[in-house]
Design a protein around this motif. Structure first.
Motif, PDB file in Angstrom:
ATOM      1  N   GLY A  33       0.755  -1.249   0.000  1.00  0.00           N
ATOM      2  CA  GLY A  33       0.000   0.000   0.000  1.00  0.00           C
ATOM      3  C   GLY A  33       0.779   1.288   0.000  1.00  0.00           C
ATOM      4  O   GLY A  33       0.198   2.351   0.230  1.00  0.00           O
ATOM      5  N   VAL A  34       2.088   1.257  -0.236  1.00  0.00           N
ATOM      6  CA  VAL A  34       2.838   2.512  -0.325  1.00  0.00           C
ATOM      7  C   VAL A  34       2.453   3.191  -1.638  1.00  0.00           C
ATOM      8  O   VAL A  34       2.617   2.633  -2.710  1.00  0.00           O
ATOM      9  N   ARG A  35       1.895   4.390  -1.533  1.00  0.00           N
ATOM     10  CA  ARG A  35       1.438   5.136  -2.711  1.00  0.00           C
ATOM     11  C   ARG A  35       2.505   6.094  -3.234  1.00  0.00           C
ATOM     12  O   ARG A  35       2.529   6.420  -4.412  1.00  0.00           O
ATOM     13  N   ALA A  36       3.374   6.531  -2.348  1.00  0.00           N
ATOM     14  CA  ALA A  36       4.471   7.425  -2.710  1.00  0.00           C
ATOM     15  C   ALA A  36       5.535   7.322  -1.631  1.00  0.00           C
ATOM     16  O   ALA A  36       5.244   6.925  -0.499  1.00  0.00           O
ATOM     17  N   HIS A  37       6.759   7.657  -1.988  1.00  0.00           N
ATOM     18  CA  HIS A  37       7.823   7.657  -0.985  1.00  0.00           C
ATOM     19  C   HIS A  37       8.891   8.656  -1.393  1.00  0.00           C
ATOM     20  O   HIS A  37       8.986   9.062  -2.550  1.00  0.00           O
ATOM     21  N   GLN A  38       9.680   9.070  -0.401  1.00  0.00           N
ATOM     22  CA  GLN A  38      10.792   9.983  -0.601  1.00  0.00           C
ATOM     23  C   GLN A  38      11.938   9.544   0.283  1.00  0.00           C
ATOM     24  O   GLN A  38      11.710   9.128   1.426  1.00  0.00           O
ATOM     25  N   VAL A  39      13.145   9.632  -0.232  1.00  0.00           N
ATOM     26  CA  VAL A  39      14.340   9.405   0.568  1.00  0.00           C
ATOM     27  C   VAL A  39      15.127  10.704   0.553  1.00  0.00           C
ATOM     28  O   VAL A  39      15.464  11.220  -0.511  1.00  0.00           O
ATOM     29  N   MET A  40      15.396  11.229   1.733  1.00  0.00           N
ATOM     30  CA  MET A  40      16.128  12.487   1.855  1.00  0.00           C
ATOM     31  C   MET A  40      17.364  12.269   2.715  1.00  0.00           C
ATOM     32  O   MET A  40      17.334  11.474   3.646  1.00  0.00           O
ATOM     33  N   ARG A  41      18.434  12.982   2.374  1.00  0.00           N
ATOM     34  CA  ARG A  41      19.692  12.868   3.101  1.00  0.00           C
ATOM     35  C   ARG A  41      20.041  14.196   3.748  1.00  0.00           C
ATOM     36  O   ARG A  41      19.788  15.259   3.187  1.00  0.00           O
ATOM     37  N   SER A  42      20.658  14.127   4.893  1.00  0.00           N
ATOM     38  CA  SER A  42      21.150  15.324   5.564  1.00  0.00           C
ATOM     39  C   SER A  42      22.315  15.905   4.772  1.00  0.00           C
ATOM     40  O   SER A  42      23.161  15.171   4.267  1.00  0.00           O
ATOM     41  N   THR A  43      22.365  17.217   4.682  1.00  0.00           N
ATOM     42  CA  THR A  43      23.501  17.852   4.012  1.00  0.00           C
ATOM     43  C   THR A  43      24.749  17.807   4.882  1.00  0.00           C
ATOM     44  O   THR A  43      25.863  17.844   4.370  1.00  0.00           O
ATOM     45  N   GLU A  44      24.562  17.704   6.190  1.00  0.00           N
ATOM     46  CA  GLU A  44      25.704  17.660   7.107  1.00  0.00           C
ATOM     47  C   GLU A  44      26.257  16.249   7.280  1.00  0.00           C
ATOM     48  O   GLU A  44      27.446  16.079   7.516  1.00  0.00           O
ATOM     49  N   ASP A  45      25.395  15.251   7.203  1.00  0.00           N
ATOM     50  CA  ASP A  45      25.811  13.857   7.339  1.00  0.00           C
ATOM     51  C   ASP A  45      25.030  13.049   6.307  1.00  0.00           C
ATOM     52  O   ASP A  45      23.881  12.691   6.534  1.00  0.00           O
ATOM     53  N   PRO A  46      25.629  12.729   5.154  1.00  0.00           N
ATOM     54  CA  PRO A  46      24.900  12.040   4.093  1.00  0.00           C
ATOM     55  C   PRO A  46      24.439  10.629   4.454  1.00  0.00           C
ATOM     56  O   PRO A  46      23.662  10.030   3.725  1.00  0.00           O
ATOM     57  N   ASN A  47      24.881  10.118   5.595  1.00  0.00           N
ATOM     58  CA  ASN A  47      24.409   8.809   6.048  1.00  0.00           C
ATOM     59  C   ASN A  47      23.231   8.924   7.008  1.00  0.00           C
ATOM     60  O   ASN A  47      22.714   7.919   7.472  1.00  0.00           O
ATOM     61  N   GLU A  48      22.814  10.137   7.326  1.00  0.00           N
ATOM     62  CA  GLU A  48      21.592  10.363   8.108  1.00  0.00           C
ATOM     63  C   GLU A  48      20.469  10.589   7.100  1.00  0.00           C
ATOM     64  O   GLU A  48      20.541  11.491   6.270  1.00  0.00           O
ATOM     65  N   ILE A  49      19.446   9.754   7.194  1.00  0.00           N
ATOM     66  CA  ILE A  49      18.386   9.798   6.184  1.00  0.00           C
ATOM     67  C   ILE A  49      17.012   9.944   6.824  1.00  0.00           C
ATOM     68  O   ILE A  49      16.807   9.558   7.978  1.00  0.00           O
ATOM     69  N   VAL A  50      16.112  10.500   6.046  1.00  0.00           N
ATOM     70  CA  VAL A  50      14.704  10.589   6.411  1.00  0.00           C
ATOM     71  C   VAL A  50      13.926  10.034   5.224  1.00  0.00           C
ATOM     72  O   VAL A  50      14.176  10.406   4.073  1.00  0.00           O
ATOM     73  N   ILE A  51      13.008   9.140   5.517  1.00  0.00           N
ATOM     74  CA  ILE A  51      12.190   8.513   4.480  1.00  0.00           C
ATOM     75  C   ILE A  51      10.732   8.779   4.807  1.00  0.00           C
ATOM     76  O   ILE A  51      10.321   8.666   5.968  1.00  0.00           O
ATOM     77  N   THR A  52       9.950   9.138   3.803  1.00  0.00           N
ATOM     78  CA  THR A  52       8.503   9.225   3.979  1.00  0.00           C
ATOM     79  C   THR A  52       7.842   8.178   3.096  1.00  0.00           C
ATOM     80  O   THR A  52       8.307   7.901   1.984  1.00  0.00           O
ATOM     81  N   HIS A  53       6.800   7.567   3.629  1.00  0.00           N
ATOM     82  CA  HIS A  53       5.960   6.636   2.875  1.00  0.00           C
ATOM     83  C   HIS A  53       4.520   7.109   3.036  1.00  0.00           C
ATOM     84  O   HIS A  53       4.078   7.355   4.163  1.00  0.00           O
ATOM     85  N   THR A  54       3.810   7.221   1.947  1.00  0.00           N
ATOM     86  CA  THR A  54       2.405   7.622   1.984  1.00  0.00           C
ATOM     87  C   THR A  54       1.529   6.402   1.743  1.00  0.00           C
ATOM     88  O   THR A  54       1.738   5.657   0.780  1.00  0.00           O
ATOM     89  N   PHE A  55       0.557   6.208   2.638  1.00  0.00           N
ATOM     90  CA  PHE A  55      -0.372   5.076   2.600  1.00  0.00           C
ATOM     91  C   PHE A  55      -1.809   5.601   2.565  1.00  0.00           C
ATOM     92  O   PHE A  55      -2.057   6.736   2.960  1.00  0.00           O
ATOM     93  N   ASP A  56      -2.728   4.749   2.180  1.00  0.00           N
ATOM     94  CA  ASP A  56      -4.147   5.103   2.229  1.00  0.00           C
ATOM     95  C   ASP A  56      -4.699   5.037   3.646  1.00  0.00           C
ATOM     96  O   ASP A  56      -5.722   5.649   3.939  1.00  0.00           O
ATOM     97  N   SER A  57      -4.025   4.279   4.542  1.00  0.00           N
ATOM     98  CA  SER A  57      -4.557   4.118   5.896  1.00  0.00           C
ATOM     99  C   SER A  57      -3.437   3.799   6.882  1.00  0.00           C
ATOM    100  O   SER A  57      -2.355   3.351   6.498  1.00  0.00           O
ATOM    101  N   GLN A  58      -3.739   4.002   8.156  1.00  0.00           N
ATOM    102  CA  GLN A  58      -2.805   3.626   9.215  1.00  0.00           C
ATOM    103  C   GLN A  58      -2.604   2.114   9.250  1.00  0.00           C
ATOM    104  O   GLN A  58      -1.510   1.635   9.518  1.00  0.00           O
ATOM    105  N   GLN A  59      -3.655   1.370   8.959  1.00  0.00           N
ATOM    106  CA  GLN A  59      -3.561  -0.089   8.977  1.00  0.00           C
ATOM    107  C   GLN A  59      -2.552  -0.572   7.937  1.00  0.00           C
ATOM    108  O   GLN A  59      -1.768  -1.491   8.196  1.00  0.00           O
ATOM    109  N   ALA A  60      -2.563   0.030   6.753  1.00  0.00           N
ATOM    110  CA  ALA A  60      -1.617  -0.359   5.706  1.00  0.00           C
ATOM    111  C   ALA A  60      -0.185  -0.048   6.149  1.00  0.00           C
ATOM    112  O   ALA A  60       0.730  -0.843   5.936  1.00  0.00           O
TER     113      ALA A  60
END
Length: 81
Positions: A33-60
């Motif tokens: 159920g992942v509808r979209a996602h993003q992977v972002m990296r810190s400019t100060e530490d390229p090994n520190e990452i933030v990922i977003t996943h968009t779902f239709d529901s909390q259950q998914a």
């Protein structure tokens, strides 16, 4: 339609080694159920990452993050947190 966005933040040992492993999991993301996602990296530490996943529901979202296969990839991917 309301959606749920999961925000994941962690540090990996080596982004370039981690990213192909993350990308290989895409079929499972789509299946769960992942509808979209993003992977972002810190400019100060390229090994520190933030990922977003968009779902239709909390259950998914909960179903994806509860997958044993996902938990097993942390060590393989070099996740450090």
């Amino acid at each position: 339609m309301p959606s749920t966005i999961a925000l994941v933040r962690h540090r990996v040992a080596d982004f370039d080694a981690w990213k192909p492993i993350y990308d290989s999991f895409k079929p499972h993301q789509v299946e769960h159920g992942v509808r979209a996602h993003q992977v972002m990296r810190s400019t100060e530490d390229p090994n520190e990452i933030v990922i977003t996943h968009t779902f239709d529901s909390q259950q998914a979202a909960r179903a994806l993050f509860a997958m044993p296969e996902l938990k097993g990839r942390d060590g393989q991917s070099g996740r450090r947190d």
